[in-house]
Design an enzyme around this catalytic site. Structure first.
Site, PDB file in Angstrom:
ATOM      1  N   ASP A  67      -6.392  21.117 -12.201  1.00 41.99           N
ATOM      2  CA  ASP A  67      -6.757  19.892 -12.914  1.00 41.99           C
ATOM      3  C   ASP A  67      -6.394  20.093 -14.385  1.00 41.99           C
ATOM      4  OD1 ASP A  67      -8.065  17.842 -14.296  1.00 41.99           O
ATOM      5  OD2 ASP A  67      -9.683  17.725 -12.823  1.00 41.99           O
ATOM      6  N   LYS A 101      -7.992   9.392 -18.676  1.00 45.83           N
ATOM      7  CA  LYS A 101      -8.357  10.065 -19.931  1.00 45.83           C
ATOM      8  C   LYS A 101      -7.191  10.021 -20.934  1.00 45.83           C
ATOM      9  CE  LYS A 101     -12.364  11.066 -18.048  1.00 45.83           C
ATOM     10  NZ  LYS A 101     -12.296  10.731 -16.655  1.00 45.83           N
ATOM     11  N   ARG A 123       0.834  -1.216   0.000  1.00 46.17           N
ATOM     12  CA  ARG A 123       0.000   0.000   0.000  1.00 46.17           C
ATOM     13  C   ARG A 123       0.867   1.264   0.000  1.00 46.17           C
ATOM     14  NH1 ARG A 123      -1.930   1.587   4.497  1.00 46.17           N
ATOM     15  NH2 ARG A 123      -2.342  -0.503   5.306  1.00 46.17           N
ATOM     16  N   TYR A 136     -15.034  19.800 -12.793  1.00 43.59           N
ATOM     17  CA  TYR A 136     -15.501  18.425 -13.009  1.00 43.59           C
ATOM     18  C   TYR A 136     -16.456  18.080 -11.865  1.00 43.59           C
ATOM     19  CZ  TYR A 136     -15.689  13.442 -12.601  1.00 43.59           C
ATOM     20  OH  TYR A 136     -16.158  12.169 -12.446  1.00 43.59           O
TER      21      TYR A 136
HETATM   22  N1  PLP Z   1     -10.966  15.608 -13.647  1.00 39.16           N
HETATM   23  C1  PLP Z   1     -11.598  15.709 -14.820  1.00 39.16           C
HETATM   24  C2  PLP Z   1     -11.436  16.971 -15.630  1.00 39.16           C
HETATM   25  C3  PLP Z   1     -12.398  14.672 -15.303  1.00 39.16           C
HETATM   26  O1  PLP Z   1     -13.023  14.799 -16.480  1.00 39.16           O
HETATM   27  C4  PLP Z   1     -12.547  13.507 -14.503  1.00 39.16           C
HETATM   28  C5  PLP Z   1     -13.386  12.371 -14.946  1.00 39.16           C
HETATM   29  O2  PLP Z   1     -14.227  12.527 -15.836  1.00 39.16           O
HETATM   30  C6  PLP Z   1     -11.884  13.449 -13.282  1.00 39.16           C
HETATM   31  C7  PLP Z   1     -11.093  14.502 -12.888  1.00 39.16           C
HETATM   32  C8  PLP Z   1     -12.015  12.238 -12.384  1.00 39.16           C
HETATM   33  O3  PLP Z   1     -11.222  11.208 -12.871  1.00 39.16           O
HETATM   34  P1  PLP Z   1     -11.522   9.629 -12.663  1.00 39.16           P
HETATM   35  O4  PLP Z   1     -12.745   9.320 -13.451  1.00 39.16           O
HETATM   36  O5  PLP Z   1     -10.279   8.998 -13.175  1.00 39.16           O
HETATM   37  O6  PLP Z   1     -11.726   9.409 -11.219  1.00 39.16           O
END
Ligand code: PLP
Length: 399
Positions: A186, A211, A57, A110
């Site tokens: 982000d 992504k 972990r 998001y």
């Molecule tokens: N940040 C953005 C801009 C996203 O589009 C997403 C998911 O759609 C996330 C974070 C969260 O990522 P995860 O789906 O890998 O948990």
């Protein structure tokens, strides 16, 4: 196993780094790719000291090459940290807001990160101030608190998901630093090939590795990158204690996907620009959101702080939510699905998610442009638009 970061010439361009980083050291008969290590624990005697793997972990050798590569790509002086998902990475980053502190976040962050922040704020852990991230004055006011407590963290997303608003990252980082706030950005939509938030002044960069970085819609993974040793230590501690760790197979797959990031981004960005222009001229679409369009409100800022405009665009469909739903169903090449950043083009009406803010129009479709032939993507959109909103039936200026 050791990795060859130290052997690399400095200042390689990012499209070389995605291929070269995180390879095993060049020893006779060494594998070209790092192996997957499946072990929940590691041999050891005596006191456990910093740097020991100790237990699965805390660390796994399969994480290391990916963390090295992501750190290098974001321009961090330290390896990144990978997490079980982008949202797990967001959770670790949000844990840095002190109890009773203030978090400033875009209204169109998001939605998963936004809901997490809203729930934590509702429990009284901190105060949440949501802002139009494209409006500098509004963000600065929220940061300083105008008589109330100043912010402890500024959460940036640029372009935002799904409204594609563009934040002035450099200016907002300086404003946050002036009040002592940490900046988390982000960078999922842009990837480090298109935007480098740490160079613009951010403290931490977040990725949904799920992504573009992994790129094949077959992995859920997240990452945080920082050059600040104290922040990295706190984030690592959070990961070890809360347990949101990456599986070794996911880490291996993500590094494999990363190898083609530059080609994928180049292709999908070029196609997104073509599609945005054509959709903008189509009578069945009332609005296109894409920072690459000169008419887009974020165009100038995006040009100044990004090396491209990404491959996500949004359209508002004439005829409302029903027409938008029908359009998605009429498509044959585009896949109707949530998520983005994979090789295949995806489309979805964002308000189908109950948590999506009401300020996101009901007829808004988010398009994640993949790497298929752009003419096939366009023909598919054209035939679907023709079925749903026949071009001749709606004069554009009447919309
Ligand atoms: N940040 C953005 C801009 C996203 O589009 C997403 C998911 O759609 C996330 C974070 C969260 O990522 P995860 O789906 O890998 O948990």
């Amino acid at each position: 196993m050791t990795y060859n970061a130290a052997e690399h010439p400095k200042n390689l361009s990012p499209d070389t780094v995605v291929v070269a980083a995180g390879r095993p050291a060049r020893e006779h008969d060494a594998p070209v790719n790092p192996p997957i290590v499946l072990s929940s624990t590691y041999v050891g005697t005596g006191e456990v000291v910093d740097g020991d793997r100790a237990y699965g972990r805390y660390s796994n050798p399969t994480w290391d090459p990916l963390e090295d590569a992501l750190g290098q790509l974001e321009g961090a002086t330290l390896p990144a940290l990978i997490f079980s998902s982008g949202l797990a990475a967001a959770s670790a980053a949000l844990s840095l807001v002190p109890t009773g502190g203030v978090l400033v976040m875009p209204t169109h962050s998001y939605q998963g990160a936004l809901v997490m922040a809203q729930e934590q704020a509702a429990k009284g852990l901190f105060t949440l101030r949501t802002v139009d991230i494209a409006n500098n004055d509004e963000v600065i006011l929220a940061l300083t608190g105008s008589g109330e407590k100043a912010a402890d963290m500024l959460w940036l997303e640029s372009p935002t998901n799904p409204m594609l608003e563009v934040a002035d990252i450099g200016l907002l980082c300086r404003s946050a630093q002036a009040v002592g706030a940490i900046v988390v950005t982000d960078n999922t939509f842009s990837t480090p090939l298109v935007q480098k938030p740490l160079e613009l002044g951010a403290d931490i960069v977040l990725h949904s590795v799920t992504k573009y970085l992994a790129g094949h819609s077959d992995v859920i993974l997240g990452a945080l990158a920082t050059s600040n040793p104290e922040l990295r230590h706190a984030l690592l501690h959070h990961r070890s204690i809360h347990g949101a760790i990456a599986g070794p197979f996911e880490a291996w797959l993500a590094l494999r996907g990363l190898r083609t990031l530059a080609l994928r981004v180049e292709r999908s960005q070029a196609s997104a620009a073509v599609l945005a222009e054509r959709l903008d001229a189509h009578d069945g679409v009332t609005k296109v959101l894409f920072p690459g369009l000169p008419s887009d409100p974020g165009h100038q800022r995006a040009t100044a702080q990004m090396s491209g405009f990404g491959s996500i665009l949004c359209v508002e469909v004439a005829g409302g939510a029903d027409a938008a739903n029908a359009l998605v169903e009429a498509l044959q090449v585009w896949t109707p699905a949530t998520s983005l950043g994979g090789v295949e083009s995806l489309i979805e009406r964002r308000r189908r998610h109950a948590n999506e803010p009401e300020t996101v129009p009901a007829n808004l479709l988010r398009l994640s442009v993949g790497i298929e032939n752009v003419e096939d993507l366009w023909s598919d959109l054209e035939q679907a638009l023709a079925q749903v909103v026949p071009a001749t039936s709606i004069p554009r200026d009447a919309l």
